[in-house]
Enzyme design. Structure first.
Site, PDB file in Angstrom:
ATOM      1  N   GLU A   1       0.881  -1.161  -0.064  1.00  0.00           N
ATOM      2  CA  GLU A   1       0.044   0.034  -0.014  1.00  0.00           C
ATOM      3  C   GLU A   1       0.977   1.276  -0.111  1.00  0.00           C
ATOM      4  OE1 GLU A   1      -4.169  -1.046   1.910  1.00  0.00           O
ATOM      5  OE2 GLU A   1      -2.692  -0.577   3.387  1.00  0.00           O
TER       6      GLU A   1
ATOM      7  N   GLY B   1      -6.407   6.617   0.348  1.00  0.00           N
ATOM      8  CA  GLY B   1      -7.438   7.749   0.865  1.00  0.00           C
ATOM      9  C   GLY B   1      -7.359   9.015  -0.252  1.00  0.00           C
TER      10      GLY B   1
END
Ligand code: PGA
Length: 250
Positions: free
Chosen positions: A163, A169
């Site tokens: 990630e 986000g």
């Protein structure tokens, strides 16, 4: 080797009991799409009610302690999670590495504790934007893997989630070429660390996975699934990602 894909949702610090209604549609989609594994990791407080509401769905935690019990106020251990019905535990998420200052050694202890208790450990790694800009992304991730992968991990007990911190986000994702390069590097490192088992450990991509990019990202070589934050909070967003994983597996 194509591994069975895993689509895991990370609800982070979102959701009260009312949110469990979303599990109905997610569990139905998981049952209809048997070619991929599906999991949801809600806050600790929702694990037991989530297991009760969706018994066919794999429910996991977002963290666990590195020890089984002791004087650690506010912490939750892996054996406690097992008792709630959890099947997995995410460990070393970049938000915890940043907010709780978790080190690689702590992440490895958490992963070992999860595996010892019978949970699947999802170990998260990923570079910051500054590290990528400096050309250090693969070195940073290799170092995180060296420090946080438990040597006893197997294709059954261990999952790695790549990630990139800058993709979480933000709505931004790496190019498929960059994802392919990083996942190939992670695969090589896992094989070096774990031998033949390293070829069986699933490597998830995470960071702004959405219905419209899931199939493309999940079709990249050595992308064996996705770890999904914001888009896992509703069945309307998460079910198309499950379907994208199925399409990418074909
Ligand atoms: P995101 O989060 O899908 O909302 O970018 C992913 C994660 O942090 O696991």
């Amino acid at each position: 080797m194509a591994l069975r894909k895993l689509v895991a949702g990370n609800w982070k610090m979102n959701g009260t009991l009312a949110a469990l209604a979303e599990l109905d549609g997610i569990a139905a989609a998981a049952a209809e799409n048997g070619g991929v594994d599906v999991a949801i990791c809600p806050p600790f407080t929702l694990i037991a009610p989530a297991v009760a509401r969706a018994p066919s769905l794999a429910i996991g935690a977002q963290d666990c302690h590195g020890q089984a019990k002791g004087a650690h106020t506010g912490c939750i251990s892996a054996p406690m999670l097992v008792e709630t019905g959890a099947k997995l535990a995410i460990v070393g998420h970049s938000e915890r590495r940043a907010d709780q200052h978790e080190t690689d050694a702590e992440v490895r202890a958490k992963a070992s504790a999860a595996i010892a208790a019978g949970l699947v450990a999802i170990v998260c790694v990923g570079e910051t934007e500054a590290q990528r800009d400096a050309g250090e992304a693969e070195a940073v991730v290799a170092s995180q893997l060296d420090g946080s992968i438990p040597g006893e991990g197997t294709g059954v007990s261990l999952v790695v989630a790549y990630e990139p911190v800058w993709a979480i986000g933000t709505g931004r994702t790496p190019s498929t070429g960059d994802v392919a390069a990083m996942h190939a590097a992670i695969r090589a490192k896992l094989t070096a660390l774990l031998g033949a088992e390293g070829a069986k450990v699933r490597i998830l991509y995470g960071g702004s996975v959405k219905p419209d990019n899931a199939k493309e990202l999940l079709a990249v070589a050595d992308v064996d699934g996705a770890l999904v934050g914001g888009a896992s909070l509703t069945a309307a967003q998460f079910v198309p990602i499950i379907e994208g994983a199925v399409a990418a597996s074909a």
